[in-house]
Scaffold this motif. Structure first.
Motif, PDB file in Angstrom:
ATOM      1  N   THR A 166       0.818  -1.208   0.000  1.00 28.57           N
ATOM      2  CA  THR A 166       0.000   0.000   0.000  1.00 28.57           C
ATOM      3  C   THR A 166       0.851   1.257   0.000  1.00 28.57           C
ATOM      4  OG1 THR A 166      -1.718  -1.197   1.194  1.00 28.57           O
ATOM      5  CG2 THR A 166      -1.864   1.191   1.196  1.00 28.57           C
ATOM      6  N   ALA A 167       1.889   1.296   0.824  1.00 27.28           N
ATOM      7  CA  ALA A 167       2.743   2.480   0.899  1.00 27.28           C
ATOM      8  C   ALA A 167       3.472   2.727  -0.422  1.00 27.28           C
ATOM      9  CB  ALA A 167       3.747   2.331   2.033  1.00 27.28           C
ATOM     10  N   ALA A 168       4.017   1.674  -1.014  1.00 26.06           N
ATOM     11  CA  ALA A 168       4.722   1.828  -2.289  1.00 26.06           C
ATOM     12  C   ALA A 168       3.760   2.194  -3.412  1.00 26.06           C
ATOM     13  CB  ALA A 168       5.472   0.550  -2.622  1.00 26.06           C
ATOM     14  N   LEU A 169       2.575   1.604  -3.400  1.00 27.60           N
ATOM     15  CA  LEU A 169       1.582   1.905  -4.428  1.00 27.60           C
ATOM     16  C   LEU A 169       1.173   3.372  -4.385  1.00 27.60           C
ATOM     17  CD1 LEU A 169      -0.408   0.327  -6.484  1.00 27.60           C
ATOM     18  CD2 LEU A 169      -2.054   0.748  -4.685  1.00 27.60           C
ATOM     19  N   ILE A 170       0.935   3.885  -3.186  1.00 29.27           N
ATOM     20  CA  ILE A 170       0.531   5.288  -3.056  1.00 29.27           C
ATOM     21  C   ILE A 170       1.632   6.216  -3.550  1.00 29.27           C
ATOM     22  CG2 ILE A 170       0.017   7.098  -1.370  1.00 29.27           C
ATOM     23  CD1 ILE A 170      -1.524   4.974   0.217  1.00 29.27           C
TER      24      ILE A 170
END
Length: 97
Positions: A39-43
């Motif tokens: 989630t963090a990398a995707l955002i």
């Protein structure tokens, strides 16, 4: 320039996530680590792409894809964890390997 920094930050997230996944021993800890880092990398990757494109129809489409992924990512991880729990996969004890 800002989008390049966000892309570098996303690679840092991914690197620490891989280390975390390899470090933990049971499926639930690995699943938690992978979902957080995903989630963090995707955002950060999608924000970098939106900044690079500027305000256009492409950035609106990227934002909609980002919203969809933010909603569906935790749901899929929950389904995987629940199926592991229902199939009897237990937490690994601290002293055992």
């Amino acid at each position: 320039m800002i989008y390049k920094l966000l892309l570098i930050l996303s690679w840092i997230y991914i690197t620490f996530g891989i280390i975390g996944i390899l470090r933990f021993s049971d499926i639930y800890s690995r699943l938690l680590t992978s979902s957080k880092i995903d989630t963090a990398a995707l955002i950060t990757i999608f924000l970098a792409l939106i900044i690079k494109c500027g305000f256009s129809t492409i950035s609106v489409k990227l934002f909609l894809i980002l919203l969809f992924m933010i909603i569906t990512g935790p749901v899929t991880n929950h389904v995987i964890a629940r199926s592991a729990y229902l199939n009897g996969i237990e937490l690994k004890k601290e002293g055992k390997k």
